[in-house]
Design a protein around this motif. Structure first.
Motif, PDB file in Angstrom:
ATOM      1  N   ILE A   7       2.010 -89.323-131.475  1.00 31.64           N
ATOM      2  CA  ILE A   7       1.797 -89.619-132.895  1.00 31.64           C
ATOM      3  C   ILE A   7       3.124 -90.076-133.507  1.00 31.64           C
ATOM      4  N   HIS A   8       3.353 -91.393-133.505  1.00 30.78           N
ATOM      5  CA  HIS A   8       4.583 -91.928-134.089  1.00 30.78           C
ATOM      6  C   HIS A   8       4.365 -92.384-135.525  1.00 30.78           C
ATOM      7  N   ASN A   9       3.131 -92.736-135.826  1.00 35.21           N
ATOM      8  CA  ASN A   9       2.817 -93.387-137.099  1.00 35.21           C
ATOM      9  C   ASN A   9       1.655 -92.697-137.790  1.00 35.21           C
ATOM     10  N   LEU A  10       1.412 -93.141-139.001  1.00 33.49           N
ATOM     11  CA  LEU A  10       0.287 -92.602-139.756  1.00 33.49           C
ATOM     12  C   LEU A  10      -0.562 -93.785-140.246  1.00 33.49           C
ATOM     13  N   ALA A  11      -1.847 -93.760-139.958  1.00 33.93           N
ATOM     14  CA  ALA A  11      -2.714 -94.864-140.396  1.00 33.93           C
ATOM     15  C   ALA A  11      -3.725 -94.336-141.408  1.00 33.93           C
ATOM     16  N   LEU A  12      -3.838 -95.046-142.522  1.00 35.73           N
ATOM     17  CA  LEU A  12      -4.827 -94.678-143.539  1.00 35.73           C
ATOM     18  C   LEU A  12      -5.976 -95.668-143.465  1.00 35.73           C
ATOM     19  N   ILE A  13      -7.167 -95.140-143.240  1.00 34.48           N
ATOM     20  CA  ILE A  13      -8.354 -95.989-143.257  1.00 34.48           C
ATOM     21  C   ILE A  13      -9.251 -95.513-144.405  1.00 34.48           C
ATOM     22  N   GLY A  14     -10.275 -96.296-144.710  1.00 35.92           N
ATOM     23  CA  GLY A  14     -11.218 -95.891-145.755  1.00 35.92           C
ATOM     24  C   GLY A  14     -11.626 -97.075-146.595  1.00 35.92           C
ATOM     25  N   PHE A  15     -12.621 -96.851-147.412  1.00 35.61           N
ATOM     26  CA  PHE A  15     -13.205 -97.933-148.204  1.00 35.61           C
ATOM     27  C   PHE A  15     -12.202 -98.462-149.226  1.00 35.61           C
ATOM     28  N   MET A  16     -12.475 -99.681-149.715  1.00 31.76           N
ATOM     29  CA  MET A  16     -11.681-100.254-150.809  1.00 31.76           C
ATOM     30  C   MET A  16     -11.661 -99.265-151.978  1.00 31.76           C
ATOM     31  N   GLY A  17     -10.529 -99.144-152.627  1.00 33.98           N
ATOM     32  CA  GLY A  17     -10.465 -98.303-153.828  1.00 33.98           C
ATOM     33  C   GLY A  17     -10.363 -96.807-153.571  1.00 33.98           C
ATOM     34  N   THR A  18     -10.102 -96.413-152.337  1.00 34.83           N
ATOM     35  CA  THR A  18      -9.938 -94.974-152.093  1.00 34.83           C
ATOM     36  C   THR A  18      -8.472 -94.558-152.207  1.00 34.83           C
ATOM     37  N   GLY A  19      -7.584 -95.513-152.449  1.00 37.64           N
ATOM     38  CA  GLY A  19      -6.181 -95.159-152.708  1.00 37.64           C
ATOM     39  C   GLY A  19      -5.254 -95.297-151.507  1.00 37.64           C
ATOM     40  N   LYS A  20      -5.695 -96.040-150.472  1.00 34.51           N
ATOM     41  CA  LYS A  20      -4.877 -96.135-149.248  1.00 34.51           C
ATOM     42  C   LYS A  20      -3.468 -96.661-149.527  1.00 34.51           C
ATOM     43  N   SER A  21      -3.374 -97.729-150.324  1.00 37.57           N
ATOM     44  CA  SER A  21      -2.043 -98.318-150.554  1.00 37.57           C
ATOM     45  C   SER A  21      -1.170 -97.402-151.409  1.00 37.57           C
ATOM     46  N   SER A  22      -1.734 -96.858-152.478  1.00 40.83           N
ATOM     47  CA  SER A  22      -0.929 -95.995-153.358  1.00 40.83           C
ATOM     48  C   SER A  22      -0.495 -94.735-152.623  1.00 40.83           C
ATOM     49  N   VAL A  23      -1.438 -94.100-151.926  1.00 42.50           N
ATOM     50  CA  VAL A  23      -1.098 -92.886-151.183  1.00 42.50           C
ATOM     51  C   VAL A  23      -0.114 -93.238-150.063  1.00 42.50           C
ATOM     52  N   VAL A  80       3.944 -96.049-141.950  1.00 40.95           N
ATOM     53  CA  VAL A  80       2.678 -95.687-142.590  1.00 40.95           C
ATOM     54  C   VAL A  80       1.897 -96.980-142.743  1.00 40.95           C
ATOM     55  N   ILE A  81       0.719 -97.008-142.129  1.00 38.49           N
ATOM     56  CA  ILE A  81      -0.087 -98.232-142.092  1.00 38.49           C
ATOM     57  C   ILE A  81      -1.301 -98.068-143.010  1.00 38.49           C
ATOM     58  N   SER A  82      -1.379 -98.933-144.012  1.00 38.28           N
ATOM     59  CA  SER A  82      -2.564 -98.933-144.857  1.00 38.28           C
ATOM     60  C   SER A  82      -3.455-100.075-144.377  1.00 38.28           C
ATOM     61  N   THR A  83      -4.717 -99.775-144.111  1.00 38.24           N
ATOM     62  CA  THR A  83      -5.587-100.773-143.476  1.00 38.24           C
ATOM     63  C   THR A  83      -6.644-101.303-144.446  1.00 38.24           C
ATOM     64  N   VAL A 104      -6.009 -91.046-140.753  1.00 35.16           N
ATOM     65  CA  VAL A 104      -6.540 -90.267-141.878  1.00 35.16           C
ATOM     66  C   VAL A 104      -7.456 -91.181-142.690  1.00 35.16           C
ATOM     67  N   CYS A 105      -8.667 -90.712-142.948  1.00 37.38           N
ATOM     68  CA  CYS A 105      -9.597 -91.498-143.753  1.00 37.38           C
ATOM     69  C   CYS A 105      -9.665 -90.938-145.173  1.00 37.38           C
ATOM     70  N   LEU A 106      -9.420 -91.798-146.144  1.00 38.54           N
ATOM     71  CA  LEU A 106      -9.558 -91.397-147.547  1.00 38.54           C
ATOM     72  C   LEU A 106     -10.974 -91.727-148.000  1.00 38.54           C
ATOM     73  N   TRP A 107     -11.555 -90.804-148.727  1.00 33.80           N
ATOM     74  CA  TRP A 107     -12.977 -90.910-149.081  1.00 33.80           C
ATOM     75  C   TRP A 107     -13.157 -90.792-150.592  1.00 33.80           C
ATOM     76  N   TYR A 146     -15.822 -94.513-140.321  1.00 31.73           N
ATOM     77  CA  TYR A 146     -14.818 -93.749-141.066  1.00 31.73           C
ATOM     78  C   TYR A 146     -14.752 -92.300-140.563  1.00 31.73           C
ATOM     79  N   ARG A 147     -15.911 -91.772-140.188  1.00 36.75           N
ATOM     80  CA  ARG A 147     -15.918 -90.360-139.753  1.00 36.75           C
ATOM     81  C   ARG A 147     -15.252 -90.152-138.397  1.00 36.75           C
ATOM     82  N   GLN A 148     -14.882 -91.218-137.728  1.00 31.52           N
ATOM     83  CA  GLN A 148     -14.156 -91.047-136.455  1.00 31.52           C
ATOM     84  C   GLN A 148     -12.648 -90.830-136.665  1.00 31.52           C
ATOM     85  N   ALA A 149     -12.220 -90.800-137.919  1.00 32.49           N
ATOM     86  CA  ALA A 149     -10.793 -90.528-138.192  1.00 32.49           C
ATOM     87  C   ALA A 149     -10.439 -89.119-137.728  1.00 32.49           C
TER      88      ALA A 149
END
Ligand code: S3P
Length: 177
Positions: A7-23, A80-83, A104-107, A146-149
């Motif tokens: 685990i070298h990095n952190l990836a944020l996945i999730g729907f548009m508007g869940t805050g991936k970029s801000s978080v 930190v990767i925002s997808t 990590v999936c933001l919901w 998303y639930r596979q996060a």
């Protein structure tokens, strides 16, 4: 499972508007990691906005660009990767991210997402007459991906700063610190 992964990095996945970029930005600042947003990399390389790519080349071409960038991310460290919201629907993308990142999936609920995105026009998939209906339908379709996060986090009732704190906590746990 996590124990065998690097685990070298952190990836944020999730729907548009869940805050991936801000978080993601908050988390990157706190951890002193680089912040990378896959949509921004695609726009910079193509010299076009996401809307222009969808209009001129089509969604399939956009998804190809996304997959190419995901494959390159495996070489990164301390990032930190925002997808983009549709990225995990391609299972190869999720599998690739999991080789080097905690995913990590933001919901959030469709209503909350709608509230957050309704006055933005840079998301081609929501530029249509019934965006809330489209959000509901896409969330149902994408839920299984998303639930596979590794971690699912509801962002609805918390300030983004608190969500960022929880993400960092989970990251440190995953790294055994
Ligand atoms: C998309 C989400 C967008 C962007 C593109 C397609 C999607 O990213 O990748 O408009 O399919 O959900 P954000 O989730 O960062 O808005």
């Amino acid at each position: 499972m996590l124990g065998q992964r690097q685990i070298h990095n952190l990836a944020l996945i999730g729907f548009m508007g869940t805050g991936k970029s801000s978080v993601g930005r908050l988390v990157a600042d706190t951890l002193h990691f680089t912040f990378l947003d896959t949509d921004h990399v695609i726009e910079a390389r193509a010299g076009r906005t996401i809307c222009e790519i969808f209009q001129q080349q089509g969604e399939a071409e956009f998804r190809d660009l996304e997959q190419r960038i995901v494959a390159e991310l495996a070489r990164r460290k301390k990032t930190v990767i925002s997808t983009g919201g549709g990225l995990p629907v391609n299972e190869a993308n999720l599998a690739s991210l999991k080789t080097h990142a905690l995913v990590v999936c933001l919901w959030a609920s469709p209503e909350k997402i709608f509230e957050r995105v309704h006055d933005h026009s840079h998301r081609p998939l929501l530029n249509e007459p019934e965006p809330l209906e489209k959000i509901r339908r896409l969330l149902v379709e994408r839920g299984p991906y998303y639930r596979q996060a590794d971690v699912l986090m509801n962002t609805e009732f918390r300030p983004l700063r608190e969500v960022a704190g929880q993400v960092i906590h989970q990251f440190r746990l995953a790294q055994g610190r």
